[in-house]
Write a protein that holds these residues in place. Structure first.
Motif, short mmCIF file in Angstrom:
data_model
loop_
_atom_site.label_atom_id
_atom_site.label_comp_id
_atom_site.label_asym_id
_atom_site.label_seq_id
_atom_site.Cartn_x
_atom_site.Cartn_y
_atom_site.Cartn_z
N PHE A 156 0.80 -1.21 0.00
CA PHE A 156 0.00 0.00 0.00
C PHE A 156 0.85 1.27 0.00
CE2 PHE A 156 -3.05 -3.11 1.49
CZ PHE A 156 -4.21 -2.74 0.82
N GLY A 157 2.12 1.12 -0.22
CA GLY A 157 2.99 2.29 -0.34
C GLY A 157 3.03 3.11 0.93
N ASP A 158 3.04 4.44 0.75
CA ASP A 158 3.15 5.36 1.89
C ASP A 158 1.96 5.24 2.84
OD1 ASP A 158 5.51 6.25 0.81
OD2 ASP A 158 4.61 8.00 -0.17
N ALA A 159 0.83 4.77 2.32
CA ALA A 159 -0.37 4.67 3.17
C ALA A 159 -0.39 3.41 4.02
CB ALA A 159 -1.62 4.72 2.30
N GLY A 160 0.53 2.49 3.76
CA GLY A 160 0.50 1.20 4.44
C GLY A 160 0.58 1.31 5.94
N ALA A 161 1.49 2.16 6.44
CA ALA A 161 1.65 2.29 7.90
C ALA A 161 0.38 2.80 8.56
CB ALA A 161 2.83 3.22 8.21
N GLY A 162 -0.29 3.75 7.89
CA GLY A 162 -1.53 4.29 8.44
C GLY A 162 -2.63 3.24 8.51
N TRP A 163 -2.70 2.36 7.49
CA TRP A 163 -3.74 1.33 7.51
C TRP A 163 -3.43 0.25 8.54
CZ3 TRP A 163 -8.22 2.49 6.14
CH2 TRP A 163 -8.47 3.31 5.04
N ILE A 164 -2.16 0.00 8.77
CA ILE A 164 -1.81 -0.94 9.84
C ILE A 164 -2.23 -0.39 11.19
CG2 ILE A 164 0.14 -1.99 11.06
CD1 ILE A 164 1.52 -2.28 8.33
N GLU A 165 -2.03 0.91 11.39
CA GLU A 165 -2.49 1.54 12.63
C GLU A 165 -4.01 1.45 12.75
OE1 GLU A 165 -1.14 5.52 13.00
OE2 GLU A 165 0.99 5.00 12.93
N TYR A 166 -4.71 1.64 11.63
CA TYR A 166 -6.18 1.55 11.62
C TYR A 166 -6.62 0.14 12.04
CZ TYR A 166 -10.87 1.00 9.61
OH TYR A 166 -12.19 0.70 9.40
N LEU A 167 -5.97 -0.88 11.49
CA LEU A 167 -6.34 -2.26 11.83
C LEU A 167 -6.05 -2.56 13.29
CD1 LEU A 167 -5.13 -4.13 8.61
CD2 LEU A 167 -7.48 -3.60 9.29
N ASP A 168 -4.94 -2.04 13.78
CA ASP A 168 -4.64 -2.22 15.21
C ASP A 168 -5.71 -1.56 16.08
OD1 ASP A 168 -2.36 -3.63 14.64
OD2 ASP A 168 -1.01 -1.92 14.84
N ALA A 169 -6.15 -0.36 15.66
CA ALA A 169 -7.20 0.34 16.41
C ALA A 169 -8.52 -0.42 16.35
CB ALA A 169 -7.37 1.75 15.87
N ARG A 170 -8.83 -1.00 15.18
CA ARG A 170 -10.06 -1.78 15.05
C ARG A 170 -10.04 -2.99 15.98
NH1 ARG A 170 -14.82 -0.53 12.54
NH2 ARG A 170 -15.06 -2.75 12.15
N SER A 171 -8.87 -3.60 16.12
CA SER A 171 -8.78 -4.76 17.00
C SER A 171 -8.98 -4.37 18.47
CB SER A 171 -7.42 -5.45 16.81
OG SER A 171 -6.37 -4.62 17.25
N ARG A 172 -8.80 -3.09 18.77
CA ARG A 172 -9.03 -2.60 20.14
C ARG A 172 -10.41 -2.00 20.31
NH1 ARG A 172 -3.89 -0.42 19.01
NH2 ARG A 172 -4.81 1.67 18.86
N GLY A 173 -11.30 -2.16 19.29
CA GLY A 173 -12.67 -1.69 19.42
C GLY A 173 -12.95 -0.34 18.80
N TYR A 174 -12.03 0.20 18.02
CA TYR A 174 -12.23 1.50 17.37
C TYR A 174 -13.43 1.46 16.43
CZ TYR A 174 -11.46 5.14 13.84
OH TYR A 174 -11.62 6.17 12.95
N LYS A 175 -14.23 2.53 16.43
CA LYS A 175 -15.34 2.68 15.50
C LYS A 175 -15.18 3.98 14.74
CE LYS A 175 -18.69 -0.08 18.08
NZ LYS A 175 -20.05 -0.14 18.67
N SER A 176 -15.63 3.98 13.50
CA SER A 176 -15.46 5.13 12.63
C SER A 176 -16.24 6.34 13.16
CB SER A 176 -15.95 4.80 11.21
OG SER A 176 -16.11 5.97 10.45
N PRO A 177 -15.60 7.52 13.25
CA PRO A 177 -16.33 8.72 13.66
C PRO A 177 -17.41 9.10 12.64
CG PRO A 177 -14.09 9.27 12.99
CD PRO A 177 -14.16 7.78 13.09
N TRP A 178 -17.20 8.76 11.38
CA TRP A 178 -18.22 9.04 10.36
C TRP A 178 -19.46 8.22 10.62
CZ3 TRP A 178 -19.60 12.59 7.06
CH2 TRP A 178 -20.49 12.28 6.04
N GLY A 179 -19.29 6.93 10.94
CA GLY A 179 -20.43 6.10 11.27
C GLY A 179 -21.14 6.58 12.52
N HIS A 180 -20.38 7.04 13.49
CA HIS A 180 -20.95 7.60 14.71
C HIS A 180 -21.80 8.82 14.38
CE1 HIS A 180 -20.21 9.57 18.91
NE2 HIS A 180 -21.43 9.12 18.80
N LEU A 181 -21.29 9.68 13.49
CA LEU A 181 -22.03 10.88 13.11
C LEU A 181 -23.32 10.54 12.38
CD1 LEU A 181 -22.29 13.94 12.80
CD2 LEU A 181 -20.84 13.79 10.76
N LEU A 182 -23.26 9.62 11.42
CA LEU A 182 -24.47 9.24 10.69
C LEU A 182 -25.52 8.63 11.62
CD1 LEU A 182 -23.09 7.70 7.37
CD2 LEU A 182 -24.01 9.99 7.74
N GLY A 183 -25.05 7.81 12.56
CA GLY A 183 -25.98 7.23 13.51
C GLY A 183 -26.64 8.27 14.39
N ALA A 184 -25.87 9.26 14.82
CA ALA A 184 -26.43 10.33 15.66
C ALA A 184 -27.43 11.17 14.88
CB ALA A 184 -25.30 11.21 16.19
#
Length: 322
Positions: A243-271
């Motif tokens: 994934f090139g330069d974006a790879g490290a950021g997506w790895i961080e995203y996956l790590d956050a998802r494994s800790r229960g992270y939820k998208s702020p965009w999804g939170h906003l749409l739900g609200a």
């Protein structure tokens, strides 16, 4: 070999299945078959589908599963039975324009063997079939981007609307077809075809299908979409995609998802979809989106929600009628 296979996936489609099947039977393309896969419906909708197809001259097969295998699992069943050169996955609550199959088959014919995906625009309709309109009264349409201006990695993130996608059957089979464990079919199949299958994309901004917005749409579930993206990213990383330069950021995203992270965009749409509105929650969610690295469009919409929650809520409900 028929020119096309329409894979009609149904699960408790109710009253929506009749206009869906009728739109298929109106196709001006004559050389196609229909493979119906019913995910263990309990509302009698598959009987309606079978009766409509049996009363026509269209080649068809109806597969009644004894359990709900989900979208990807059901479509994989259809893909294994498909005899057509091109594959049109379709939900039983949407509608095709009368020339859709012929038009997208012609596009794929002209695009060459390395192009496994055709993408068309999709008009939004409400539960009763009437067009969903924007604030100035124009019918709302979801259009695919211009893929010819993108490199492969950029292209993979620009997933077109699912009801407007068609595929080269051999291309789908070259990546193993649908991943039955994937929560969302369009994100997973499109990204794997582009990044693992090396597919190009031929697109049109002309409307090919009508996407019916109603209370049971899976697209309303932002957490489901997040789970789908997570699943696909893990699959691609395990397959060695760079994934090139974006790879490290997506790895961080996956790590956050494994800790229960939820998208702020999804939170906003739900609200924004709740009633009565919790303005403090909307402003908190909007602020989180504005501070994120999401697209400029999403951050602008979050700013509108932060300043004018009521207006933003009307926009969300207009796109997602009950």
């Amino acid at each position: 070999m028929p020119r096309a296979t329409i894979a009609l996936l149904n699960w408790n489609g109710g009253d929506f299945v009749r206009p869906c099947v009728e739109s298929i039977l109106r196709q001006n393309e004559q050389d196609f078959e229909v493979v119906v896969v019913d995910n263990h419906s309990e509302d009698g909708s598959v009987d309606v589908i079978e009766t409509l197809l049996s009363d026509s001259m269209v080649r068809h097969e109806v597969v009644r599963l004894d359990e709900n295998r989900g979208i990807c699992g059901g479509l994989q069943v259809a893909l294994k039975r498909a005899g057509g050169k091109y594959f049109f996955p379709f939900a039983s609550d949407d509608e095709m324009l009368w020339d859709r199959v012929q038009r997208q088959c012609d596009q794929l014919d002209g695009a060459g063997p390395s192009t496994h995906i055709a993408a068309g625009a999709v008009a939004l309709i409400g539960p009763d079939g009437t067009p969903i309109r924007n604030r100035i009264g124009r019918p709302m349409t979801l259009r695919p981007p211009r893929y010819d201006r993108m490199d492969r990695l950029a292209k993979a993130w620009k997933v077109p609307p699912a009801p407007g996608m068609a595929f080269r059957t051999d291309g789908l089979r070259s990546i193993g077809g649908y991943d039955s464990s994937a929560p969302v079919e369009d994100i997973d199949t499109f990204m794997r075809l582009v990044l693992l299958g090396g597919s190009e994309v031929v697109a049109t901004c002309e409307v090919v299908s009508r996407y019916r917005r109603h209370a049971s749409n899976s697209s309303r579930d932002s957490e489901l979409t997040g789970n789908g993206l997570e699943h696909t990213l893990r699959t691609l990383f395990e397959s060695g995609v760079d994934f090139g330069d974006a790879g490290a950021g997506w790895i961080e995203y996956l790590d956050a998802r494994s800790r229960g992270y939820k998208s702020p965009w999804g939170h906003l749409l739900g609200a924004l979809a709740t009633s009565p509105l919790e303005r403090s929650e909307i402003r908190t969610a909007g602020r989180d989106v504005m501070k994120s690295s999401m697209s400029t469009g999403r951050r602008l919409k979050a700013g509108i929600a932060y300043v004018a929650p009521t207006i933003a809520a009307r926009w969300v409900r207009r796109q997602n009628p009950k």
